[in-house]
Design a protein around this motif. Sequence first.
Motif, mmCIF file in Angstrom:
data_model
loop_
_atom_site.group_PDB
_atom_site.id
_atom_site.type_symbol
_atom_site.label_atom_id
_atom_site.label_comp_id
_atom_site.label_asym_id
_atom_site.label_seq_id
_atom_site.Cartn_x
_atom_site.Cartn_y
_atom_site.Cartn_z
ATOM 1 N N GLU A 27 0.806 -1.215 0.000
ATOM 2 C CA GLU A 27 0.000 0.000 0.000
ATOM 3 C C GLU A 27 0.842 1.269 0.000
ATOM 4 O OE1 GLU A 27 -2.603 -0.311 3.330
ATOM 5 O OE2 GLU A 27 -3.984 -1.687 2.313
ATOM 6 N N LYS A 31 -3.229 2.709 -2.420
ATOM 7 C CA LYS A 31 -4.244 1.684 -2.175
ATOM 8 C C LYS A 31 -5.189 1.521 -3.363
ATOM 9 C CE LYS A 31 -4.285 2.451 2.840
ATOM 10 N NZ LYS A 31 -5.110 2.829 4.013
ATOM 11 N N SER A 32 -5.385 2.601 -4.107
ATOM 12 C CA SER A 32 -6.287 2.554 -5.258
ATOM 13 C C SER A 32 -5.512 2.980 -6.503
ATOM 14 C CB SER A 32 -7.475 3.492 -5.032
ATOM 15 O OG SER A 32 -7.043 4.836 -4.975
ATOM 16 N N GLU A 33 -6.128 2.786 -7.649
ATOM 17 C CA GLU A 33 -5.482 3.203 -8.894
ATOM 18 C C GLU A 33 -5.277 4.707 -8.921
ATOM 19 O OE1 GLU A 33 -4.119 1.258 -11.178
ATOM 20 O OE2 GLU A 33 -4.661 -0.410 -9.837
ATOM 21 N N LYS A 34 -6.252 5.422 -8.390
ATOM 22 C CA LYS A 34 -6.138 6.884 -8.330
ATOM 23 C C LYS A 34 -4.961 7.302 -7.451
ATOM 24 C CE LYS A 34 -8.768 10.979 -6.911
ATOM 25 N NZ LYS A 34 -7.900 11.394 -5.802
#
Length: 408
Positions: A27, A31-34
Motif C-alpha cells: 500500500e 491503495k487505489s489506482e487513483k
Amino acid sequence: MSVNAALAKLPSPLRDLVSAAAQDGGEDFGKSEKDKAEVAEWIDKVAQGDVAKPDKLKDLETSLVPRTYLVSNYFTAADVALYGALHPLVSQLQPAQYYTHPAITRYFDHIQHRLSVRKAADPLAPSFSVVQFDLENAPHQERKAEPPKEKKKAKAAPAVEAETPVAKADKGDQAVSKPNKKAKKSEDGEKANEQGTKGEKEGKAQKKEKKPKEPKTADSGDKKKGPATEEAGEPVPSMIDLRVGHIVDIKKHPDADGLYVEQIDFGEETGPRTVVSGLVNYVPIEEMRDRYLVGVCNLKPANMRGVKSFAMVLCATHKDGKDAGIELVAPPAGSKPGERVYFEGFEERQPLSQLNPKKKIFETIQPGFTTLDTREAAWVDPATKTVHRIRTKDGVVLAPRFVGASLS
C-alpha cells in the motif's frame, strides 16, 4: 506514468531510500489506482527537481498546511521521495529559517522519524541523517477565535442604533404635536421661545414615557443574538466541537511521568495543536504514534505541568474503572484530519467556539457519553433515554474493545 517508471528517474541514493522504505507491491505505492497515479506524479515531480528548491518552499508550505501526507491520508512512497529530496536543503536551515516554514518542518520531522524511513536511511548515512529541530523555542502562533468576534459585533449592533443625546432631543422634539412643529418653524420673538421651551419639556416627557417601552427593543435584540441564544440555554451535546485528529508527533512530558505531549493535526492552517494527555499508564506510546482519533477542540486551553494543552483526546474508560483499561475511540476508516464529528439528531447545529468553564457544559453532557453493545460511541439523553450516536459523514465512531464504557 507508472510508479516504477517514476522511481527509475530518481537519482541515487534517493532512489535507494525510497525503494528500501516503501514495501514493494504494498500500500506504500497507493491503495487505489487513483492513489497510485498520484504517488507516481509526486515522485516524478521530485525527480524533475520541481519541488525541493529554495524558491519553491513557499508553494510547498501552502500545499502541506492542511496535509499530514501527500496522498490521501496515509503514508506512501511519495512522502519518502519528498523527504529525501528536501533533506539537503532542510538540513542547512537555521532555526529562524525553518520557523518560517512550520508546515514543512512539521512534515519533514514526522516522516524522518517513521521506523521504515529510519531503517532505510541509516545504511545510507550520512546522506539522510536525522535533522534536529529546536522546536522548544519555536514562536507560538496565536489561534484567533473568530466566532467570539462575531458575537461582539452582534452586541455592538444596539450601540450603533443607540442615539446621541442630541439625536434623542431631536426625536423628542419631533414627538411633539404638529402645532409645536409649526411653532418651531415660525420662530418669532418671545412666543417662539416659549413654544420652543414647551416643546423641550414635552420632548423630555416623551423620553420618560419611552423608557417603559424598552423591553420591546430587548425582544428584537434577542432575535439578533443567533448562536448566542444556544449558549444561554440548556447544555446540549452539539455545543461540543469534536473533530478527527491525527497524532503526528508524541513524547513524554518532561516534568510529569504520567503525561504525553502530542502534536495532533486537526486539519487547521495553523498546523498541529499541542495536546497533553494523561495516558502514559494506560496506552503504550507505540500505540499512540500515527494514531487517528477524536478530539474535543473547544475546551479552554489549560496548562498541564508547564505545557499548554489546546484540545483533549476522547477516550473510552472501561465500565469497571481506569484500572480495567482506557482506550482511544476511533473515527471511521479513511477519515481525514479536521473532519467534523457530530451527534445524530444534532446534525444542523454548530458547536460553540469555546466552552465557558463557568457554565460546566462539557461536565453536564459527559455523563451521557457511553459505548453501546456494538461498541459504537454515543450520547444517551438522561431525560428521554434517546440514543444519539457519535459519527462523521462516513460512519460511526467506535471503541476498539469496550462495551458500556464512559467517554471523556
